[in-house]
Motif scaffolding. Structure first.
Motif, mmCIF file in Angstrom:
data_model
loop_
_atom_site.group_PDB
_atom_site.id
_atom_site.type_symbol
_atom_site.label_atom_id
_atom_site.label_comp_id
_atom_site.label_asym_id
_atom_site.label_seq_id
_atom_site.Cartn_x
_atom_site.Cartn_y
_atom_site.Cartn_z
ATOM 1 N N MET A 131 6.002 -8.623 -2.365
ATOM 2 C CA MET A 131 6.588 -9.873 -1.875
ATOM 3 C C MET A 131 7.544 -10.466 -2.905
ATOM 4 N N MET A 132 7.208 -10.315 -4.173
ATOM 5 C CA MET A 132 8.093 -10.799 -5.233
ATOM 6 C C MET A 132 9.424 -10.057 -5.206
ATOM 7 N N LEU A 133 9.378 -8.742 -5.040
ATOM 8 C CA LEU A 133 10.621 -7.976 -4.977
ATOM 9 C C LEU A 133 11.465 -8.386 -3.780
ATOM 10 N N GLU A 134 10.819 -8.620 -2.660
ATOM 11 C CA GLU A 134 11.565 -9.062 -1.484
ATOM 12 C C GLU A 134 12.246 -10.394 -1.755
ATOM 13 N N HIS A 135 11.523 -11.321 -2.385
ATOM 14 C CA HIS A 135 12.090 -12.627 -2.698
ATOM 15 C C HIS A 135 13.265 -12.497 -3.673
ATOM 16 N N LEU A 136 13.183 -11.528 -4.573
ATOM 17 C CA LEU A 136 14.234 -11.340 -5.564
ATOM 18 C C LEU A 136 15.442 -10.582 -5.008
ATOM 19 N N GLY A 137 15.371 -10.216 -3.743
ATOM 20 C CA GLY A 137 16.533 -9.584 -3.115
ATOM 21 C C GLY A 137 16.465 -8.083 -3.010
ATOM 22 N N HIS A 138 15.250 -7.517 -3.041
ATOM 23 C CA HIS A 138 15.096 -6.068 -2.971
ATOM 24 C C HIS A 138 14.134 -5.691 -1.835
ATOM 25 N N PRO A 139 14.513 -5.963 -0.589
ATOM 26 C CA PRO A 139 13.615 -5.680 0.541
ATOM 27 C C PRO A 139 13.312 -4.197 0.700
ATOM 28 N N GLU A 140 14.262 -3.331 0.322
ATOM 29 C CA GLU A 140 14.011 -1.897 0.438
ATOM 30 C C GLU A 140 12.861 -1.471 -0.479
ATOM 31 N N ALA A 141 12.846 -1.989 -1.703
ATOM 32 C CA ALA A 141 11.754 -1.677 -2.621
ATOM 33 C C ALA A 141 10.436 -2.236 -2.101
ATOM 34 N N ALA A 142 10.478 -3.426 -1.525
ATOM 35 C CA ALA A 142 9.269 -4.011 -0.943
ATOM 36 C C ALA A 142 8.742 -3.149 0.195
ATOM 37 N N ARG A 143 9.636 -2.641 1.035
ATOM 38 C CA ARG A 143 9.222 -1.776 2.143
ATOM 39 C C ARG A 143 8.574 -0.495 1.627
ATOM 40 N N ARG A 144 9.109 0.042 0.553
ATOM 41 C CA ARG A 144 8.538 1.279 -0.006
ATOM 42 C C ARG A 144 7.118 1.038 -0.508
ATOM 43 N N ILE A 145 6.900 -0.097 -1.169
ATOM 44 C CA ILE A 145 5.546 -0.402 -1.619
ATOM 45 C C ILE A 145 4.625 -0.625 -0.429
ATOM 46 N N ASP A 146 5.117 -1.323 0.577
ATOM 47 C CA ASP A 146 4.351 -1.558 1.792
ATOM 48 C C ASP A 146 3.918 -0.239 2.422
ATOM 49 N N THR A 147 4.829 0.695 2.506
ATOM 50 C CA THR A 147 4.523 2.005 3.081
ATOM 51 C C THR A 147 3.494 2.749 2.239
ATOM 52 N N ALA A 148 3.632 2.666 0.921
ATOM 53 C CA ALA A 148 2.701 3.351 0.021
ATOM 54 C C ALA A 148 1.308 2.739 0.096
ATOM 55 N N VAL A 149 1.235 1.423 0.190
ATOM 56 C CA VAL A 149 -0.061 0.754 0.336
ATOM 57 C C VAL A 149 -0.754 1.226 1.607
ATOM 58 N N ALA A 150 -0.008 1.248 2.709
ATOM 59 C CA ALA A 150 -0.593 1.685 3.976
ATOM 60 C C ALA A 150 -1.088 3.121 3.883
ATOM 61 N N ALA A 151 -0.318 3.991 3.244
ATOM 62 C CA ALA A 151 -0.720 5.389 3.113
ATOM 63 C C ALA A 151 -1.976 5.529 2.261
ATOM 64 N N SER A 152 -2.060 4.764 1.185
ATOM 65 C CA SER A 152 -3.230 4.859 0.311
ATOM 66 C C SER A 152 -4.488 4.345 1.004
ATOM 67 N N LEU A 153 -4.358 3.293 1.795
ATOM 68 C CA LEU A 153 -5.519 2.737 2.483
ATOM 69 C C LEU A 153 -5.970 3.617 3.637
ATOM 70 N N ALA A 154 -5.070 4.421 4.181
ATOM 71 C CA ALA A 154 -5.432 5.314 5.280
ATOM 72 C C ALA A 154 -6.347 6.445 4.823
ATOM 73 N N ASP A 155 -6.390 6.692 3.519
ATOM 74 C CA ASP A 155 -7.197 7.772 2.964
ATOM 75 C C ASP A 155 -8.508 7.196 2.427
ATOM 76 N N PRO A 156 -9.645 7.545 3.009
ATOM 77 C CA PRO A 156 -10.924 6.992 2.526
ATOM 78 C C PRO A 156 -11.180 7.279 1.058
ATOM 79 N N ALA A 157 -10.628 8.363 0.533
ATOM 80 C CA ALA A 157 -10.901 8.747 -0.851
ATOM 81 C C ALA A 157 -10.256 7.813 -1.862
ATOM 82 N N THR A 158 -9.251 7.054 -1.439
ATOM 83 C CA THR A 158 -8.548 6.188 -2.390
ATOM 84 C C THR A 158 -8.762 4.707 -2.090
ATOM 85 N N ARG A 159 -9.823 4.386 -1.349
ATOM 86 C CA ARG A 159 -10.188 2.999 -1.105
ATOM 87 C C ARG A 159 -11.247 2.560 -2.109
ATOM 88 N N THR A 160 -11.147 1.318 -2.537
ATOM 89 C CA THR A 160 -12.148 0.755 -3.435
ATOM 90 C C THR A 160 -13.396 0.374 -2.648
#
Length: 364
Positions: free
Chosen positions: A301-330
């Motif tokens: 969200m900070m990157l999006e606010h600073l004017g880098h929505p593409e970088a924010a989207r990439r992190i968003d996508t990576a977060v979703a991918a990591s959470l989809a895998d039970p092995a990488t959930r806390t």
């Protein structure tokens, strides 16, 4: 290349573990478009115990020159919460007019929330919380302390300027998302401030005729968010109501550990601050098991606010991918991954730039 100067305040408890995790992700995504220059400050309850203050007298002046602030968590056993919050977090919000507290909530694929699957389906909403006035004022006091007639008074402060600007922000956001606005109120029981809030919401709705809206009493709204959360998109509320609703909605989406927030000064006259919704969690601090996603998503969200929505989207996508895998959930999500393992999963899942498609993380 743009360089952004970021003030980093890990704070207390698990903040000292999740902030380095977020910085690891930010380091991995910075590149040709921007760089981040970070300065860390040890402002915390540990500092309070040493010096009697959460931050130095010139702390706000020190922060003022930064482009954004990344905060971990505030609070520790032995330091009263009103001391730690009013010594650091709240002064920053108010001095820098961070009057929008933006808290997106999303049920990620593969994450199981506490609700029945048919109720939890498609949770994707944003709580817009008024952040600098309302019920959280300093007006009031205590009389006759220690006696049978001891009295405590706390005054709520609702200004036309304060309510109008948060409601306008919420209407504009709802207009970009397309599913409508809900205003949280309690005007059937709170006789002055809430009818005033309702009046201004109705006035501002006239300026946003294309945005469908409704108001809900806070008690009924809490029930509906449990029974049918997918029916809500943007919810705007006062300081207290927004605070409560964002914790509730984070819980129904699986875990408060993944919930991010942004304290925004939309006019950009002052730096905005980004922090996870969760607290310092002293019961698990130092064990390496804290969920880093809330802080990582806040950094997006900070990157999006600073004017880098593409970088924010990439992190968003990576977060979703990591959470989809039970092995990488806390463990708060039913997994066994450590903080370091969950962080590495996000870094490893970062897609190449440019990334077509999805909406920025803060306003999905």
């Amino acid at each position: 290349m743009t360089t952004h100067h970021i003030a980093v305040i890990p704070g207390d408890g698990i903040g000292r573990e999740t902030v380095p995790a977020a910085l690891e992700v930010l380091d991995a995504i910075a590149g040709d478009a921007f760089t981040l220059r970070t300065t860390e400050f040890d402002w915390s309850c540990a500092r309070y115990r040493r010096t009697g203050a959460m931050m130095p007298d010139d702390g706000l002046d020190v922060l003022r020159g930064h482009d954004a602030i990344l905060l971990g968590a505030v609070g520790a056993p032995g330091v009263p919460d009103h001391v730690s919050l009013w010594g650091l977090l709240i002064p920053i919000r108010r001095a820098f007019q961070q009057y929008v507290n933006l808290r997106p909530v999303r049920l990620f694929e593969g994450v199981t929330g506490p609700l029945r699957p048919d109720l939890a389906e498609a949770i994707d909403l944003v709580v817009v919380r008024e952040n600098v006035e309302g019920e959280y004022s300093r007006i009031g006091g205590r009389l006759y302390e220690g006696t049978e007639i001891e009295t405590a008074m706390q005054e709520s402060v609702f200004t036309r300027t304060g309510v109008t600007r948060i409601v306008d922000y919420a209407f504009r956001l709802a207009g970009t998302r397309g599913r409508g606005l809900t205003s949280a109120t309690k005007s059937n029981g709170i006789v002055h401030t809430m009818p005033f809030w309702d009046q201004i919401v109705a006035e501002r709705a006239a300026a946003h005729p294309d945005v469908p809206w409704r108001q809900e009493h806070i008690d009924a709204l809490c029930a509906k968010l449990v029974l049918a959360p997918s029916g809500f998109d943007v919810i705007v509320g006062s300081n207290l109501f927004g605070d409560i609703l964002s914790d509730l909605t984070a819980a129904v989406a699986g875990s408060i550990g993944i919930a991010p927030s942004a304290n925004l000064n939309p006019e950009r006259e002052f730096p905005s601050m980004f922090e996870p919704v969760h607290g310092s969690a002293p019961d698990i601090a130092g064990r390496g098991v804290a969920n880093p996603i809330g802080t990582i998503w806040s950094a997006a969200m900070m990157l999006e606010h600073l004017g880098h929505p593409e970088a924010a989207r990439r992190i968003d996508t990576a977060v979703a991918a990591s959470l989809a895998d039970p092995a990488t959930r806390t463990r708060d999500l039913g997994g066994h991954a450590t903080t370091a393992e969950a962080t590495r999963a996000v870094v490893d899942a970062l897609p190449a730039s440019p990334l077509p498609g999805s909406q920025p993380s803060a306003t999905r």
